[in-house]
Design an enzyme around this catalytic site. Structure first.
Site, PDB file in Angstrom:
ATOM      1  N   CYS A 178       0.795  -1.225   0.000  1.00  0.00           N
ATOM      2  CA  CYS A 178       0.000   0.000   0.000  1.00  0.00           C
ATOM      3  C   CYS A 178       0.831   1.280   0.000  1.00  0.00           C
ATOM      4  CB  CYS A 178      -0.935   0.009   1.208  1.00  0.00           C
ATOM      5  SG  CYS A 178      -2.003  -1.433   1.293  1.00  0.00           S
ATOM      6  N   HIS A 314      -2.234   8.198   6.169  1.00  0.00           N
ATOM      7  CA  HIS A 314      -2.619   6.949   5.516  1.00  0.00           C
ATOM      8  C   HIS A 314      -4.087   6.680   5.839  1.00  0.00           C
ATOM      9  CE1 HIS A 314      -1.725   3.363   3.324  1.00  0.00           C
ATOM     10  NE2 HIS A 314      -1.948   2.543   4.343  1.00  0.00           N
ATOM     11  N   HIS A 351      -9.731   2.907  -0.007  1.00  0.00           N
ATOM     12  CA  HIS A 351      -8.300   2.590   0.034  1.00  0.00           C
ATOM     13  C   HIS A 351      -7.896   2.102  -1.352  1.00  0.00           C
ATOM     14  CE1 HIS A 351      -4.457   1.156   1.116  1.00  0.00           C
ATOM     15  NE2 HIS A 351      -4.690   0.852   2.381  1.00  0.00           N
ATOM     16  N   SER A 614      -4.323  31.852 -67.897  1.00  0.00           N
ATOM     17  CA  SER A 614      -3.900  32.877 -68.838  1.00  0.00           C
ATOM     18  C   SER A 614      -2.591  33.526 -68.375  1.00  0.00           C
ATOM     19  CB  SER A 614      -5.005  33.915 -69.026  1.00  0.00           C
ATOM     20  OG  SER A 614      -4.685  34.828 -70.059  1.00  0.00           O
TER      21      SER A 614
END
Length: 997
Positions: A178, A314, A351, A614
């Site tokens: 994690c 966390h 998470h 022309s």
């Protein structure tokens, strides 16, 4: 603190993809609004994910998840994958590839052209997509098992990004559970500080498929019983794993400032460590390990403890994790000092597993950028057990503005199962406000490209939307950013604009020049003839374009040597000179058109073919080198004089010839020009033309009398042709350096024709076959034309010759266009040239003082999907115990031996157990053996001594609960974790006695 930028790392770009938030902007808005993206799943959704009915109907099964939209969609073409390869490529790696492209584009870095060494530091979760891919035998047989496995092996995540995006810095996979995302950032920081790379992509991704599967709640486990994560709440009882990714692009701060990058935040310090063995189990957190990593990052940053005013924790919302983390924060950052907020985004987004740390870092950087801390959601009452009362720490439960006048410092934490801890200290960085863009001094050329035509249109739409919303948009800055900060793809587009409104309008209408690597690139210059001239033509462009002004001066000087007037007076804006007279009109057209063509060539637009109407063919021949400038100027002046001396006549444009067949047959009229299948020009004496005009009106023929004084390209020009021939005999003529298409023959001009005085003399009396000239170019594959002259008459004639079925393939541009938009028209001709050849220099039209934020690549996605398989698909274990011991069913199917003991063996003397508990111990031993093996040795030794960890413990506890139908607490198991101890606890619970052993 740092006095310079030497050890500081800038976050210059960020990208994320999360449930209900496909971008950083959407992510931030969800945080500010305090929304949670974890949603309820229907029973049908869970069933479609492959969850068996007996599982999804269980009362402990939680039907909630955070789901990413459209994960089956992927732009395989962009990355060069075959459809089959894309089908088996892990969803996580697909998302990382696409977002890495977007990340670099947010930083305005073209990896194909940059000289920067760009590193990649990334991690992902284990591929669950592989389970489904391996079950598809057709894919495995056709691609090979190795290809399928490599497409899903996370070892190839970083290197695949580097390979597909042509990145040449270090390419390293980072895997620390994690904390992976934050550890990847730390690794990138170290690489930058060591000068291993100049920029670094860092981040992580986690996507578990099928996404719509819920999970089985287990008492004492890390997962929430109701699918809601409550960080730091008194009711915090588990987290919710969800899906997503986050990426940041890092540079050394001094480089970011020098490059003019937007700095979202500065990494002042980062640290990584591991808990080691000083904790309860492998998966348990450690206060001491977290304290150490926080202190190290703080020391490296140079900040003081009290400088930190917010910590993005966390914050998993677990009963064990939150208290451990808060205790570590208090020890590392001190209890006294300025108030410091604590928050966690896991209440909003759950998470994100492997990507948790990087998503937290992105949130923290956004907090510094916006000077605002969003609320932490799902907090009804802060957990008093955290001990925050009386400290300087508080949980941010309501939005909190940061002090605008001081440098803000933020800590970010991520802790991985297994003990790898990461902490980063960020600080704000105040950049000087960007100066307003200077007013545009002329048009800008916007360029963009894509891997397909469809994606190119998507790019145009995205750019139009962005421009429309950006009221302060400066086209020059957009042009500069698109030119220097975007990868050049095979399909490309360009347009010249003077303001935002015009850019939006043209992009929406898809009015831009396109090109591709495989398409035709040849450009033809088409030179306008007499009748398109106007006074002051080119005067606006001459003021703005120095090259054109110089080329025009050269041509005017050459012409003035051979005329009895000053051609310059016809080029002055607001002049009163009349440019309709043939003796003036032709020299005027020659000078301006010659200057336009040579200026385009000077700018890098190289024509592959030249032709004209022309007089326009004479100018084309001069540009091709048949005549040098002085010869051509004298030739045109002479041509104009001898034609002006001829008898007067008239010319009539009509859309069909049949009503005039008798007049043409009797040579009363001639067809002077076949301009297209729907446009012809008749030429002759005034009397005959009056007859023709009346007949046209009577027959309903669309007609228009031309503003000419003579019957050009008719026998009435024969005297002029004879005089002109005498002049031409003395002229030096050479073979054309650039192919010229004859409007007399309709074919490529041969060297003999180009050098023949008779060809150029007969040009005055022969019919113009413009339609055949265009057809010749069509057969040569030409579809790009730049009109050299004023107005759009030649462009309209070319378009008429292609017809509606071929018109979409045409690319037309005019060099002078409308009188008030000459500079823009000329720039648009340059844009057409760039679409044909992207190496064409357009710096003059795409330069600015700064780069700006623009939409990232609009991927053209298709479905690439292998139906996922839920988990490993393992069959139930042979040793799984499904009934309570002591029941008839249990006796009919005796459990296997536990640890090698005979089923008839009685408990050893002195073990305190009576015979009725022997069977319980056998079943407990069997369950232990299925987790750690060697149940015999487990009788006296604790579960953790045998190598078990906290995650395995939760699984084992729940197995014991369901087997014996008793509620064993986590604490009871931890205190009595051997086979013998667990047997005594279960026996006491079955007898209804207190657990005290």
């Amino acid at each position: 603190m740092h006095s310079d930028y030497d050890e500081l790392i800038a976050i210059v770009a960020m990208e994320c993809r999360l449930p209900q938030a496909a971008s950083v902007e959407e992510f931030w808005q969800k945080l500010v609004d305090g929304e949670s993206v974890i949603t309820d799943l229907t029973d049908a959704e869970v069933a479609s994910a492959g969850v068996p009915e007996e599982q999804r109907s269980h009362p402990d099964y939680v039907k909630r998840a955070g789901v990413l939209d459209a994960v089956a969609e992927f732009d395989s073409t962009y990355f060069g994958f075959s459809a089959r390869e894309a089908d088996v490529l892990d969803v996580q790696q697909r998302l990382m590839l696409e977002k890495s492209v977007a990340l670099l584009e947010r930083a305005n870095i073209d990896p194909q052209r940059t000289d920067q060494r760009i590193g990649v530091f990334a991690g992902s979760g284990m591929s669950t997509y592989l389970f489904g891919a391996l079950r598809r035998r057709d894919l495995v047989d056709s691609l090979g098992e190795m290809v399928v496995r490599h497409a899903n092996d996370k070892d190839f995540l970083a290197t695949r990004i580097s390979y597909k995006l042509n990145l040449r810095g270090p390419s390293v996979n980072v895997q620390t559970a994690c904390s992976t995302g934050l550890v990847a950032v730390h690794s990138a920081v170290q690489s930058l500080l060591l000068n291993e790379c100049d920029a670094a992509i860092a981040g992580a991704v986690y996507v578990r498929v099928p996404q719509e599967a819920g999970y089985r709640y287990q008492v004492g486990g890390v997962l929430s019983p109701d699918g809601r994560c409550r960080p730091f709440d008194s009711g915090a009882n588990g987290t919710v794993f969800t899906n997503g990714l986050g990426l940041v692009l890092l540079k050394r701060l001094r480089d970011a400032v020098a490059d003019g990058d937007e700095v979202h935040a500065v990494i002042a310090g980062s640290a990584v460590n591991n808990d080691g063995a000083e904790k309860v189990s492998f998966t348990a957190p450690s206060v001491s390990g977290q304290v150490t990593v926080l202190r190290e990052a703080l020391e490296i940053s140079g900040a003081q403890q009290t400088d930190i005013t917010y910590i993005e924790a966390h914050g998993t919302g677990t009963a064990l994790g939150d208290p451990v983390e808060i205790e570590a924060i208090k020890q590392a950052y001190g209890l006294n000092g300025a108030p410091c907020g604590i928050g966690s985004l896991k209440g909003n987004f759950g998470h994100v597993n492997i990507a948790a740390g990087i998503v937290g870092l992105i949130k923290a950087a956004l907090v510094l950028k916006h000077k605002y801390v969003p609320p932490t959601v799902n907090v009804r009452e802060v957990n008093p057990a955290l001990g925050l009362d009386g400290s300087r720490y508080f949980v941010v439960t309501e939005g909190l503005p940061l002090d605008q006048d001081t440098t803000a410092w933020i800590g970010v934490s991520a802790f991985g199962m297994g003990g790898t801890n990461g902490h980063v200290v960020l600080r704000s960085f105040e950049q000087a406000p960007a100066a307003p863009a200077a007013p545009a001094d002329g048009p800008s050329i916007l360029t963009f490209s894509a891997k397909s035509e469809k994606a190119l249109r998507r790019q145009a739409a995205a750019l139009a939307k962005h421009l429309e919303a950006d009221g302060d948009a400066a086209p020059a800055e957009y042009a500069h950013t698109l030119r220097t900060g975007r990868t050049r793809h095979p399909h490309r587009a360009a347009l010249a604009v003077v303001d935002r409104a015009e850019a939006v309008s043209r992009l929406k209408a898809e009015r831009y020049h396109v090109g591709s690597e495989s398409g035709p690139h040849d450009i033809a210059f088409v030179f306008a003839g007499q009748g398109t001239q106007r006074t002051a033509m080119g005067s606006v462009l001459a003021v703005k374009n120095e090259t054109f002004a110089r080329r025009l001066d050269e041509a005017v000087a050459a012409v003035n040597d051979h005329v009895a007037f000053d051609l310059g007076k016809f080029l002055v804006a607001d002049g009163e000179a009349d440019a309709t007279d043939t003796s003036v009109a032709q020299p005027l057209l020659f000078a301006v058109e010659y200057a336009l063509a040579t200026t385009l060539i000077d700018c890098g637009v190289s024509p592959h073919y030249l032709f004209g109407h022309s007089l326009g063919e004479v100018v084309a021949a001069a540009v091709a080198g048949v005549f040098d400038l002085r010869t051509a100027a004298e030739l045109v002046a002479t041509r104009a004089r001898v034609m002006a001396r001829c008898a007067p006549g008239a010319m009539l444009a009509v859309d069909r010839l049949d009503p005039f067949a008798d007049l043409i047959s009797a040579e009363a009229l001639v067809v002077a020009a076949r301009n297209s299948p729907q446009q012809f020009v008749l030429s002759g004496a005034h009397e005959s033309m009056e007859t023709a005009t009346a007949r046209a009106a009577e027959a309903g023929v669309h007609h228009q009398k031309l503003a000419t004084s003579h019957a050009f390209h008719s026998p009435l020009m024969q005297d002029a042709a004879d005089d002109f021939l005498e002049f031409l005999r003395a002229c030096d003529m050479r073979a054309p350096r650039i192919p010229v298409v004859s409007n007399i023959t309709g074919r490529l001009l041969t060297e003999y024709e180009a050098r023949s005085p008779h060809y150029w003399a007969e040009h005055l009396v022969r019919s113009i076959n413009f339609a055949d000239s265009v057809e010749t170019l069509r057969q040569l594959g030409v579809s790009r034309y730049i009109e050299i002259g004023s107005g759009r008459s030649m462009s309209n004639l070319v378009r008429a010759n292609y017809g509606s079925d071929l018109e979409p393939t045409l690319e037309l541009a005019q060099t002078l266009g409308e009188p008030d938009h000459e500079e823009e028209s000329f720039a648009d001709a340059i844009a057409l040239g760039w679409a044909a050849d992207p190496e064409l220099p357009i710096d003059h039209y795409a330069s600015a003082a700064r780069l700006v934020s623009l939409p990232t690549y609009a991927f053209e996605k298709d479905i690439h999907w292998v139906e996922p398989n839920l988990g490993f698909g393992a069959e139930p274990s042979a040793c799984e115990v499904r009934t309570r011991p002591g029941t008839p069913a249990a006796r009919e199917e005796e459990p296997p031996e536990a640890g090698g003991r005979s089923q008839d063996a009685a408990p050893e003397p002195g073990d305190g157990l009576h015979e009725a508990t022997a069977e319980i111990r056998q079943v407990v031993g069997t369950i232990f053996e299925s987790f750690v093996g060697g149940a015999d040795a487990a009788d006296e030794r604790g579960f953790f001594e045998l190598g078990g960890n906290s995650l395995m413990a939760i699984q084992l506890i729940n197995k014991l609960r369901t087997t014996f139908e008793v509620d064993i607490s986590v604490q009871d198991f931890y205190e009595h974790s051997s086979v013998l101890g667990s047997t005594k606890v279960i026996t006491a619970l079955l007898l209804g006695e207190p657990v005290h052993v």
